[in-house]
Scaffold this motif. Sequence first.
Motif, PDB file in Angstrom:
ATOM      1  N   THR A 282      30.569  21.486   9.597  1.00  0.00           N
ATOM      2  CA  THR A 282      30.056  22.586  10.526  1.00  0.00           C
ATOM      3  C   THR A 282      30.190  22.680  11.692  1.00  0.00           C
ATOM      4  O   THR A 282      30.688  23.770  12.257  1.00  0.00           O
ATOM      5  CB  THR A 282      28.314  22.619   9.930  1.00  0.00           C
ATOM      6  N   THR A 283      30.136  21.457  12.329  1.00  0.00           N
ATOM      7  CA  THR A 283      30.641  21.331  13.692  1.00  0.00           C
ATOM      8  C   THR A 283      32.107  21.949  13.701  1.00  0.00           C
ATOM      9  O   THR A 283      32.611  22.746  14.792  1.00  0.00           O
ATOM     10  CB  THR A 283      30.482  19.864  14.322  1.00  0.00           C
TER      11      THR A 283
ATOM     12  N   GLU B  94      32.575  25.748  13.257  1.00  0.00           N
ATOM     13  CA  GLU B  94      32.116  26.644  14.319  1.00  0.00           C
ATOM     14  C   GLU B  94      32.846  26.377  15.603  1.00  0.00           C
ATOM     15  O   GLU B  94      33.263  27.711  16.258  1.00  0.00           O
ATOM     16  CB  GLU B  94      30.631  26.045  14.689  1.00  0.00           C
ATOM     17  N   LYS B  95      33.673  25.329  15.967  1.00  0.00           N
ATOM     18  CA  LYS B  95      34.450  25.154  16.766  1.00  0.00           C
ATOM     19  C   LYS B  95      35.779  25.936  16.524  1.00  0.00           C
ATOM     20  O   LYS B  95      36.375  26.635  17.492  1.00  0.00           O
ATOM     21  CB  LYS B  95      34.760  23.588  17.174  1.00  0.00           C
TER      22      LYS B  95
ATOM     23  N   ARG C  75      35.197  29.446  17.466  1.00  0.00           N
ATOM     24  CA  ARG C  75      35.109  30.034  18.533  1.00  0.00           C
ATOM     25  C   ARG C  75      36.428  29.925  19.438  1.00  0.00           C
ATOM     26  O   ARG C  75      36.915  30.856  20.350  1.00  0.00           O
ATOM     27  CB  ARG C  75      34.240  28.908  19.363  1.00  0.00           C
TER      28      ARG C  75
ATOM     29  N   TYR D 162      33.115  33.915   9.643  1.00  0.00           N
ATOM     30  CA  TYR D 162      32.520  32.581   9.373  1.00  0.00           C
ATOM     31  C   TYR D 162      31.509  32.749   8.213  1.00  0.00           C
ATOM     32  O   TYR D 162      30.046  33.303   8.540  1.00  0.00           O
ATOM     33  CB  TYR D 162      32.113  31.849  10.379  1.00  0.00           C
TER      34      TYR D 162
ATOM     35  N   SER E 161      28.865  30.379   5.976  1.00  0.00           N
ATOM     36  CA  SER E 161      28.242  28.884   5.643  1.00  0.00           C
ATOM     37  C   SER E 161      27.687  29.051   4.337  1.00  0.00           C
ATOM     38  O   SER E 161      26.887  29.916   3.888  1.00  0.00           O
ATOM     39  CB  SER E 161      27.419  28.490   6.766  1.00  0.00           C
TER      40      SER E 161
ATOM     41  N   LEU F  80      26.285  32.699  15.449  1.00  0.00           N
ATOM     42  CA  LEU F  80      26.643  31.472  15.425  1.00  0.00           C
ATOM     43  C   LEU F  80      25.929  30.575  16.182  1.00  0.00           C
ATOM     44  O   LEU F  80      25.852  29.402  15.991  1.00  0.00           O
ATOM     45  CB  LEU F  80      28.161  31.185  16.072  1.00  0.00           C
ATOM     46  N   SER F  81      25.000  31.078  17.272  1.00  0.00           N
ATOM     47  CA  SER F  81      24.376  30.435  18.114  1.00  0.00           C
ATOM     48  C   SER F  81      22.862  30.027  17.328  1.00  0.00           C
ATOM     49  O   SER F  81      22.070  29.515  17.997  1.00  0.00           O
ATOM     50  CB  SER F  81      24.031  30.892  19.520  1.00  0.00           C
TER      51      SER F  81
ATOM     52  N   CYS G  13      28.881  36.741  10.595  1.00  0.00           N
ATOM     53  CA  CYS G  13      29.484  36.201  11.651  1.00  0.00           C
ATOM     54  C   CYS G  13      30.646  36.167  11.771  1.00  0.00           C
ATOM     55  O   CYS G  13      31.655  35.738  11.115  1.00  0.00           O
ATOM     56  CB  CYS G  13      28.955  34.506  11.556  1.00  0.00           C
TER      57      CYS G  13
ATOM     58  N   ASP H  73      32.430  27.166   5.112  1.00  0.00           N
ATOM     59  CA  ASP H  73      31.842  25.862   5.249  1.00  0.00           C
ATOM     60  C   ASP H  73      30.798  25.359   4.210  1.00  0.00           C
ATOM     61  O   ASP H  73      29.875  26.363   4.035  1.00  0.00           O
ATOM     62  CB  ASP H  73      31.247  25.897   6.641  1.00  0.00           C
TER      63      ASP H  73
END
Length: 295
Positions: free
Chosen positions: A83-84, A87-88, A91, A99, A101, A159-160, A179, A194
């Motif tokens: 997931t990290t 998300e990167k 961005r 995106y 999930s 995303l936040s 997203c 993801d």
Amino acid sequence: MSLCGRCLQTNTCNFFLIISTFDEHLIQDHRNSNRQRFSKSYFSLVSMANQVIHCQHTGIKNRKEYKNWFVIALSGVSCGGKTTIAEKIFRDLPASRIYISQDEYILPNDYEGHLKAPEPLTGYNKDSLYSIDMNKMMADINYVLMNDPADININHSLLSRDRKEVIGSALRSPRPPFCGFLGANSSSNVLILDGFLLLNHSVLPSLCDSMYFITLTKEQCRSRRKSRVYTSPGMVAEDYFEYCMWPKYLQHYQEMCNVLKNITFIDGSRPMEDNFQYIFKDLLNNLGSIEASIT
């Protein structure tokens, strides 16, 4: 066996129920006997399930129906960093992207269809496709791939969100915005998927252009899970890890490897930035190749 026409519309749900039952109960009950025979029968059912999906009158039937989408799937062990990294990528990617999930489709705790946890535990084992609304997820993926990003309701600020807000969020009615972000002009848009069981679905991998699977050893995974905040009671318990999460991971990993041959495996013990850079550069190279082939 031919599967098409009106029979599909009435029997698809029952057919997938048979597959799920075979997967989670029959093979488990015969773990120590006739394993090879049951495994072959299971994968025959998976092949038939592919026919069910692709013969239906709605949905994506082949890659030519994509609206210039490049699909990347990030899957792997719990707490491996998927997931990290996803998300990167979202961005930093210059192209238009969306995106999705798998966490957005996790069914609520009071859903009665979760697998029961094995003895001596009580409660549910939620490390299973039983606990994910894959019909809804596939419908959303289908919708995205059949449309241009500009025509899809998106919101990049999603995303936040806190993870508690992500769990099951796509199951609300009406569905929240996807997203997404509209990037620079590009010949390909990117759909980032993801989830820990993406590659165990019978159809989803066939929609992907690139698939990555992040691994950890048992002790590495155990250590990382101790520091993670979970949304369900019992999800941090050591017994849950031993009796539910890790056995299911090994089962799903083997089933995936038996079916799919074009997965890129990533060592989750390496620095997160190194793994991100490897996947991100690979993605940019693939998108560059598409651009070059068009021009």
